[in-house]
Motif scaffolding. Sequence first.
Motif, PDB file in Angstrom:
ATOM      1  N   ALA A 198       1.963  13.129  -5.597  1.00  0.00           N
ATOM      2  CA  ALA A 198       1.664  12.027  -4.668  1.00  0.00           C
ATOM      3  C   ALA A 198       0.769  10.993  -5.322  1.00  0.00           C
ATOM      4  CB  ALA A 198       0.998  12.547  -3.416  1.00  0.00           C
ATOM      5  N   ILE A 230       4.391   3.686  -4.110  1.00  0.00           N
ATOM      6  CA  ILE A 230       4.219   5.117  -4.397  1.00  0.00           C
ATOM      7  C   ILE A 230       5.541   5.882  -4.445  1.00  0.00           C
ATOM      8  CG2 ILE A 230       3.081   7.244  -3.623  1.00  0.00           C
ATOM      9  CD1 ILE A 230       1.251   5.506  -1.897  1.00  0.00           C
ATOM     10  N   THR A 287       0.812  -1.224   0.000  1.00  0.00           N
ATOM     11  CA  THR A 287       0.000   0.000   0.000  1.00  0.00           C
ATOM     12  C   THR A 287       0.842   1.270   0.000  1.00  0.00           C
ATOM     13  OG1 THR A 287      -0.197   0.153   2.405  1.00  0.00           O
ATOM     14  CG2 THR A 287      -1.841  -1.202   1.271  1.00  0.00           C
ATOM     15  N   ARG A 322      -4.441  11.299  -9.329  1.00  0.00           N
ATOM     16  CA  ARG A 322      -5.846  11.676  -9.097  1.00  0.00           C
ATOM     17  C   ARG A 322      -5.940  12.931  -8.229  1.00  0.00           C
ATOM     18  NH1 ARG A 322      -8.644   7.106  -6.369  1.00  0.00           N
ATOM     19  NH2 ARG A 322      -6.621   6.310  -5.787  1.00  0.00           N
ATOM     20  N   ILE A 323      -4.995  13.098  -7.285  1.00  0.00           N
ATOM     21  CA  ILE A 323      -4.988  14.315  -6.449  1.00  0.00           C
ATOM     22  C   ILE A 323      -4.578  15.520  -7.312  1.00  0.00           C
ATOM     23  CG2 ILE A 323      -3.961  15.442  -4.422  1.00  0.00           C
ATOM     24  CD1 ILE A 323      -3.441  12.618  -3.264  1.00  0.00           C
ATOM     25  N   PHE A 348      -5.645  10.529   1.398  1.00  0.00           N
ATOM     26  CA  PHE A 348      -6.141  10.914   0.077  1.00  0.00           C
ATOM     27  C   PHE A 348      -7.248  11.967   0.194  1.00  0.00           C
ATOM     28  CE2 PHE A 348      -8.761  10.536  -3.698  1.00  0.00           C
ATOM     29  CZ  PHE A 348      -7.840  10.396  -4.720  1.00  0.00           C
TER      30      PHE A 348
HETATM   31  O1  UT7 Z   1       2.609  12.504  -0.375  1.00  0.00           O
HETATM   32  C1  UT7 Z   1       2.132  12.399   0.929  1.00  0.00           C
HETATM   33  C2  UT7 Z   1       0.687  12.289   0.970  1.00  0.00           C
HETATM   34  N1  UT7 Z   1       0.251  10.982   0.516  1.00  0.00           N
HETATM   35  C3  UT7 Z   1      -0.749  10.905  -0.355  1.00  0.00           C
HETATM   36  O2  UT7 Z   1      -1.254  11.888  -0.819  1.00  0.00           O
HETATM   37  C4  UT7 Z   1      -1.262   9.527  -0.682  1.00  0.00           C
HETATM   38  C5  UT7 Z   1      -2.764   9.515  -0.654  1.00  0.00           C
HETATM   39  N2  UT7 Z   1      -3.337   8.200  -0.848  1.00  0.00           N
HETATM   40  C6  UT7 Z   1      -3.316   7.568  -2.045  1.00  0.00           C
HETATM   41  O3  UT7 Z   1      -2.720   8.031  -2.982  1.00  0.00           O
HETATM   42  C7  UT7 Z   1      -4.135   6.293  -2.183  1.00  0.00           C
HETATM   43  O4  UT7 Z   1      -4.937   6.139  -1.047  1.00  0.00           O
HETATM   44  C8  UT7 Z   1      -3.270   5.020  -2.389  1.00  0.00           C
HETATM   45  C9  UT7 Z   1      -2.599   5.040  -3.751  1.00  0.00           C
HETATM   46  C10 UT7 Z   1      -2.234   4.890  -1.290  1.00  0.00           C
HETATM   47  C11 UT7 Z   1      -4.165   3.788  -2.330  1.00  0.00           C
HETATM   48  O5  UT7 Z   1      -5.184   3.881  -3.313  1.00  0.00           O
HETATM   49  P1  UT7 Z   1      -6.725   3.669  -2.937  1.00  0.00           P
HETATM   50  O6  UT7 Z   1      -7.468   3.848  -4.171  1.00  0.00           O
HETATM   51  O7  UT7 Z   1      -7.043   4.604  -1.790  1.00  0.00           O
HETATM   52  O8  UT7 Z   1      -6.762   2.178  -2.497  1.00  0.00           O
HETATM   53  P2  UT7 Z   1      -7.271   1.549  -1.115  1.00  0.00           P
HETATM   54  O9  UT7 Z   1      -6.272   1.779  -0.048  1.00  0.00           O
HETATM   55  O10 UT7 Z   1      -8.672   1.993  -0.878  1.00  0.00           O
HETATM   56  O11 UT7 Z   1      -7.271   0.026  -1.469  1.00  0.00           O
HETATM   57  C12 UT7 Z   1      -8.228  -0.544  -2.379  1.00  0.00           C
HETATM   58  C13 UT7 Z   1      -7.931  -2.021  -2.559  1.00  0.00           C
HETATM   59  C14 UT7 Z   1      -7.791  -2.782  -1.257  1.00  0.00           C
HETATM   60  O12 UT7 Z   1      -8.298  -4.070  -1.429  1.00  0.00           O
HETATM   61  P3  UT7 Z   1      -9.745  -4.462  -0.897  1.00  0.00           P
HETATM   62  O13 UT7 Z   1      -9.720  -4.213   0.578  1.00  0.00           O
HETATM   63  O14 UT7 Z   1     -10.694  -3.568  -1.637  1.00  0.00           O
HETATM   64  O15 UT7 Z   1      -9.872  -5.910  -1.266  1.00  0.00           O
HETATM   65  C15 UT7 Z   1      -6.292  -2.867  -1.069  1.00  0.00           C
HETATM   66  O16 UT7 Z   1      -5.906  -3.962  -0.279  1.00  0.00           O
HETATM   67  O17 UT7 Z   1      -6.681  -2.181  -3.246  1.00  0.00           O
HETATM   68  C16 UT7 Z   1      -5.822  -3.012  -2.479  1.00  0.00           C
HETATM   69  N3  UT7 Z   1      -4.440  -2.581  -2.692  1.00  0.00           N
HETATM   70  C17 UT7 Z   1      -3.679  -3.024  -3.714  1.00  0.00           C
HETATM   71  N4  UT7 Z   1      -3.923  -3.897  -4.691  1.00  0.00           N
HETATM   72  C18 UT7 Z   1      -2.938  -4.129  -5.575  1.00  0.00           C
HETATM   73  C19 UT7 Z   1      -3.735  -1.671  -1.972  1.00  0.00           C
HETATM   74  N5  UT7 Z   1      -2.515  -1.523  -2.513  1.00  0.00           N
HETATM   75  C20 UT7 Z   1      -2.453  -2.346  -3.581  1.00  0.00           C
HETATM   76  C21 UT7 Z   1      -1.467  -2.635  -4.532  1.00  0.00           C
HETATM   77  N6  UT7 Z   1      -1.740  -3.527  -5.520  1.00  0.00           N
HETATM   78  N7  UT7 Z   1      -0.241  -2.038  -4.519  1.00  0.00           N
END
Ligand code: UT7
Length: 332
Positions: free
Chosen positions: A258, A160, A156, A261-262, A225
Amino acid sequence: MQKVHAAITAVGGYVPEYRLTNAELETMMDTTDEWIQTRTGIKERRILKGEGKGASDIAVEAVKVLLDKRGIDPTEIEMVICATTTPDMQFPATANVICDKVGMTKAWGYDLNAACSGFIFALTVGAQFIETGRHKKVIVVGVDKMSSIMNYEDRTTSIIFGDGGGAVLLEPDTEGYGIIDSILRTDGSGRVFLHQKAGGSVKPATVETVMNKEHYVYQEGQAVFKFAVKNMADVAAEIMERNGLTAENVAWLVPHQANKRIINATAERMQLPADKVMINIERYGNTTNGTLPLCLWEWESRLRKGDNIVLAAFGGGFTWGSTYIRWAYDGA
Ligand code: UT7
């Protein structure tokens, strides 16, 4: 007399050679190129390899590029502020190490930690030393070796981040060019969503903290996010409004890289077309303090004197902010 502004007069950047691609990540953890690209926009990130190499080694290359471009000697630099979340060591400051390695023997400086917003925070601080007349040449560095705090078993977060950094030179300008305005914010209650659990004074390193993998980035992605989308867009809109900027007279948005989409949400809020938005996240991922100067470095040749440029960032802390720059020179 015209007000003194701090103008950026040169930019340098550096990314390590090694490319960690999504395909390689697929061999290391349960993830796919498709998932990473769709959710983040990232295709690859750079990793600094080699024993004994740290953030300063990236910064040194960026600073050398900058000095070379401006044609000045390292001893002319009076101050160096290094924005980083991955300092070479807990102490001394990475700024000191950079000064030593580059030969900036007349400079003083220090590190600033505001996570992903560090570069714009440092830019604002550096600008004060120029505006007050205290200094004539200040270097602001944004750099991180994020691979040093990545758990490559955590799909997760590790997909990134990448390593890289850049640097800008600030000099006085009395013709109305330079850093015009900044809005900077912090909200410490956001620290629960994005932090490193151990290694600080609250929880010093022990065998247990290492075994528990507490020296890596901990992030609750979805929560971060939501805050990032709202706050980065809000602050960019606010700085436009209070400076009479519009989608027409803004030349460039330089957003923290980051998540694509943001970035898109911020650009949309500013009503900016895609061709006015600097995006290199697909090649470097999130280099934390490095993202904004790396963009300026890559786009420098396309920047024109008088361009209105808006920088925007959001990061751990939470920290966020936006800076308005009237660009001071034609890129070569
Ligand atoms: O720069 C500092 C500030 N940081 C940011 O701005 C980061 C902000 N956050 C993000 O960019 C996003 O939240 C992430 C890219 C970290 C994650 O994307 P998301 O669309 O929020 O995914 P999620 O955490 O909601 O996860 C969705 C699903 C989950 O599975 P289930 O529970 O739906 O079955 C995760 O387990 O995707 C799964 N998942 C992955 N699948 C494949 C999480 N990471 C991965 C991965 N590959 N690497």
